[in-house]
Design a protein around this motif. Structure first.
Motif, PDB file in Angstrom:
ATOM      1  N   TYR A 180     -43.170 -81.111  52.646  1.00 10.77           N
ATOM      2  CA  TYR A 180     -43.957 -80.227  53.506  1.00 10.77           C
ATOM      3  C   TYR A 180     -45.432 -80.515  53.231  1.00 10.77           C
ATOM      4  O   TYR A 180     -45.916 -80.305  52.115  1.00 10.77           O
ATOM      5  CB  TYR A 180     -43.635 -78.770  53.208  1.00 10.77           C
ATOM      6  CG  TYR A 180     -42.218 -78.377  53.546  1.00 10.77           C
ATOM      7  CD1 TYR A 180     -41.896 -77.866  54.805  1.00 10.77           C
ATOM      8  CD2 TYR A 180     -41.195 -78.532  52.617  1.00 10.77           C
ATOM      9  CE1 TYR A 180     -40.591 -77.510  55.118  1.00 10.77           C
ATOM     10  CE2 TYR A 180     -39.879 -78.174  52.921  1.00 10.77           C
ATOM     11  CZ  TYR A 180     -39.599 -77.667  54.185  1.00 10.77           C
ATOM     12  OH  TYR A 180     -38.307 -77.320  54.494  1.00 10.77           O
ATOM     13  N   PHE A 182     -49.187 -79.666  54.317  1.00 11.56           N
ATOM     14  CA  PHE A 182     -49.974 -78.630  54.980  1.00 11.56           C
ATOM     15  C   PHE A 182     -51.392 -79.138  55.222  1.00 11.56           C
ATOM     16  O   PHE A 182     -52.090 -79.522  54.275  1.00 11.56           O
ATOM     17  CB  PHE A 182     -49.994 -77.365  54.129  1.00 11.56           C
ATOM     18  CG  PHE A 182     -48.641 -76.724  53.961  1.00 11.56           C
ATOM     19  CD1 PHE A 182     -48.274 -75.625  54.724  1.00 11.56           C
ATOM     20  CD2 PHE A 182     -47.727 -77.229  53.041  1.00 11.56           C
ATOM     21  CE1 PHE A 182     -47.023 -75.037  54.577  1.00 11.56           C
ATOM     22  CE2 PHE A 182     -46.470 -76.650  52.886  1.00 11.56           C
ATOM     23  CZ  PHE A 182     -46.123 -75.552  53.664  1.00 11.56           C
ATOM     24  N   VAL A 189     -54.422 -73.022  57.059  1.00 15.01           N
ATOM     25  CA  VAL A 189     -53.466 -74.041  57.496  1.00 15.01           C
ATOM     26  C   VAL A 189     -53.473 -74.118  59.019  1.00 15.01           C
ATOM     27  O   VAL A 189     -53.273 -73.101  59.699  1.00 15.01           O
ATOM     28  CB  VAL A 189     -52.048 -73.724  56.998  1.00 15.01           C
ATOM     29  CG1 VAL A 189     -51.043 -74.724  57.573  1.00 15.01           C
ATOM     30  CG2 VAL A 189     -52.007 -73.734  55.468  1.00 15.01           C
ATOM     31  N   VAL A 192     -48.338 -78.031  59.944  1.00 14.18           N
ATOM     32  CA  VAL A 192     -47.470 -78.439  58.844  1.00 14.18           C
ATOM     33  C   VAL A 192     -46.692 -79.675  59.289  1.00 14.18           C
ATOM     34  O   VAL A 192     -46.039 -79.672  60.336  1.00 14.18           O
ATOM     35  CB  VAL A 192     -46.474 -77.324  58.458  1.00 14.18           C
ATOM     36  CG1 VAL A 192     -45.696 -77.736  57.209  1.00 14.18           C
ATOM     37  CG2 VAL A 192     -47.188 -75.999  58.263  1.00 14.18           C
TER      38      VAL A 192
END
Length: 297
Positions: A180, A182, A189, A192
């Motif tokens: 993952y 970000f 954020v 993603v």
């Protein structure tokens, strides 16, 4: 025997002829050439607008001390350790680091492990708890400390990283985990990136908003089927924001194992700023989130 995989998307995309030509050019011309080779157009480096243009601008222009350590994996882990309580992350234990891998040849570790260079990206070897660092591993990684990722792409922070081997515990006991990644701008954020099957020929990549809405975009690696949001998505978003908040932009890479959030690494120069997003509108949308620092101009 330990398994070895090289994530060579960038290297394979920039064919040897491009690399040879780029290596002869001064930094600014080289950056334009590499961008043209990957994007099919020249970058606007005096007034960058898109995300990849701003990555390219950072590569050429940004020499602030706060970026100098961000490609040194041991320094990244120190950063995560300092913030681990607030961020709620676990940091993989460093089992050994040094410039002579032969020093741990024949050694058995008590858990699955990962071997990587401290100062480069995309190179990794995996070992089970029963695997030793054998002569074949030492020979296969001999060139890891000889190359400098800054040499071709001009990624300055890599030139500041210590040239070491890093051997650390494998998150999740060595089982394949989703990556993952970000994309964090001033502590928020924006998107993603989820990579599945990394370091394999079946790698796929998807993009999501923080609310886990699918974004229709591709970058080098083909899109895969939809990925369910992790059960601890809120905790992962929080961790990414805390770890990335001191930067105008930073990609914060994390893993999850049930309820636990694990630190992966920081990435200040995703894909070297050379790779093309499809559609291009995503590149512009992402670039709009990034306010470049006036102090570095």
């Amino acid at each position: 025997m330990p398994r070895s995989r090289l994530n060579g998307a960038l290297r394979s995309h920039l064919q040897p002829a491009h690399r040879r030509v780029a290596g002869l050019l001064p930094p600014a011309a080289r950056r334009r050439y590499l961008y043209l080779a990957g994007q099919g157009r020249l970058p606007r480096l005096r007034s960058p607008q898109t995300f990849t243009e701003k990555v390219s601008w950072r590569i050429l222009r940004d020499r602030r001390p706060e970026l100098a350590w961000t490609c040194d994996k041991l320094a990244m882990k120190d950063h995560a350790h300092r913030l681990r309580d607030e961020a709620g992350v676990l940091v993989p234990e460093t089992l050994w680091a040094g410039d002579d891998l032969a020093a741990v040849a024949g050694r058995v570790f008590d858990r699955p492990w990962v071997l990587k260079p401290n100062h480069r990206s995309g190179l990794v070897r995996f070992g089970a708890a029963s695997d030793v660092v054998d002569a074949a591993t030492v020979a296969a990684t001999r060139d890891w400390l000889r190359d400098d990722q800054n040499a071709l792409l001009g990624e300055w922070a890599y030139s500041r990283a210590r040239k070491l081997f890093l051997l650390e515990e494998a998150v999740g006991g060595g089982e394949p985990l989703d990556d993952y990644k970000f994309l964090v701008f001033d502590g928020e954020v924006a998107a993603v990136q989820v990579d599945r099957g990394r370091f394999t020929s079946e790698q796929t990549r998807c993009y999501y908003t923080p609310a886990w809405e699918r974004i229709a975009v591709e970058l080098v690696v083909p899109s895969g089927p939809p990925v369910e949001a992790p059960a601890n998505l809120a905790a992962m978003l929080r961790a990414a924001e805390v770890l990335g908040r001191s930067f105008d932009f930073m990609r914060v890479d994390l893993y999850t194992t049930g309820d636990e959030v694990w630190f992966g690494e920081l990435t200040p120069y995703p894909s070297g700023g050379c790779m093309r997003y499809e559609p291009r509108a995503f590149d512009a949308w992402l670039g709009a989130h990034w306010t470049l620092p006036a102090s570095a101009r």
